[in-house]
Design a protein around this motif. Structure first.
Motif, PDB file in Angstrom:
ATOM      1  N   PHE A  17       0.842  -1.202   0.000  1.00 65.02           N
ATOM      2  CA  PHE A  17       0.000   0.000   0.000  1.00 65.02           C
ATOM      3  C   PHE A  17       0.874   1.248   0.000  1.00 65.02           C
ATOM      4  CE2 PHE A  17      -2.125   3.390   2.389  1.00 65.02           C
ATOM      5  CZ  PHE A  17      -3.243   3.585   1.593  1.00 65.02           C
ATOM      6  N   PRO A  20       4.589   0.210  -3.847  1.00 63.96           N
ATOM      7  CA  PRO A  20       4.266  -0.937  -4.696  1.00 63.96           C
ATOM      8  C   PRO A  20       5.473  -1.868  -4.854  1.00 63.96           C
ATOM      9  CG  PRO A  20       3.545   1.102  -5.729  1.00 63.96           C
ATOM     10  CD  PRO A  20       4.357   1.486  -4.532  1.00 63.96           C
ATOM     11  N   ALA A  40       4.625   0.589 -11.637  1.00 61.41           N
ATOM     12  CA  ALA A  40       3.925   1.660 -10.916  1.00 61.41           C
ATOM     13  C   ALA A  40       4.641   2.994 -11.128  1.00 61.41           C
ATOM     14  CB  ALA A  40       3.829   1.334  -9.434  1.00 61.41           C
ATOM     15  N   TRP A  44       2.846   6.044 -13.023  1.00 58.63           N
ATOM     16  CA  TRP A  44       2.515   7.259 -12.260  1.00 58.63           C
ATOM     17  C   TRP A  44       2.866   8.507 -13.058  1.00 58.63           C
ATOM     18  CZ3 TRP A  44      -1.023   8.029  -9.005  1.00 58.63           C
ATOM     19  CH2 TRP A  44      -1.351   7.099  -8.033  1.00 58.63           C
ATOM     20  N   TRP A  47      -0.289   9.313 -14.689  1.00 56.51           N
ATOM     21  CA  TRP A  47      -1.417   9.294 -13.747  1.00 56.51           C
ATOM     22  C   TRP A  47      -2.225   8.004 -13.752  1.00 56.51           C
ATOM     23  CZ3 TRP A  47      -1.083  12.779 -10.134  1.00 56.51           C
ATOM     24  CH2 TRP A  47      -0.393  13.946 -10.407  1.00 56.51           C
ATOM     25  N   TRP A  50      -1.966   4.169 -10.140  1.00 54.64           N
ATOM     26  CA  TRP A  50      -2.842   3.614  -9.113  1.00 54.64           C
ATOM     27  C   TRP A  50      -3.336   2.221  -9.502  1.00 54.64           C
ATOM     28  CZ3 TRP A  50      -7.807   2.504 -10.622  1.00 54.64           C
ATOM     29  CH2 TRP A  50      -8.246   3.112 -11.783  1.00 54.64           C
ATOM     30  N   HIS A  53      -0.575  -0.002  -8.506  1.00 54.05           N
ATOM     31  CA  HIS A  53      -0.531   0.092  -7.051  1.00 54.05           C
ATOM     32  C   HIS A  53      -1.580  -0.839  -6.438  1.00 54.05           C
ATOM     33  CE1 HIS A  53       1.058   3.173  -4.006  1.00 54.05           C
ATOM     34  NE2 HIS A  53       0.665   2.113  -3.332  1.00 54.05           N
ATOM     35  N   LEU A  54      -2.801  -0.802  -6.940  1.00 51.91           N
ATOM     36  CA  LEU A  54      -3.857  -1.693  -6.440  1.00 51.91           C
ATOM     37  C   LEU A  54      -3.537  -3.153  -6.748  1.00 51.91           C
ATOM     38  CD1 LEU A  54      -7.127   0.262  -7.309  1.00 51.91           C
ATOM     39  CD2 LEU A  54      -6.115  -0.115  -5.060  1.00 51.91           C
TER      40      LEU A  54
END
Length: 65
Positions: A17, A20, A40, A44, A47, A50, A53-54
């Motif tokens: 969290f 990553p 990640a 990023w 943009w 995420w 990341h998830l």
């Protein structure tokens, strides 16, 4: 770490969290950790990081080792 839902996987998911790939690294999966971290970082820039990341969080939480 035992399996899915174990305390180790929860800790790994929490680590991912924040950074990553860190959860995968804690689980001893170096190649997957580097993959998550690099993807990640690259995404990023546009943009969309995420998403990775998830994925990193869910992958660490569901790992059966």
């Amino acid at each position: 770490m035992s399996g899915q839902g174990s305390a180790g996987n929860v800790i790994a998911a929490l680590a991912s969290f924040f950074i990553p790939g860190l959860g995968q690294l804690l689980q001893g999966r170096f190649l997957m950790a580097v993959t998550h971290f690099v993807l990640a970082g690259l995404l990023w820039l546009i943009w969309m990081g995420w998403i990775i990341h998830l994925w990193s969080i869910l992958d660490a939480a569901k790992f059966k080792g």
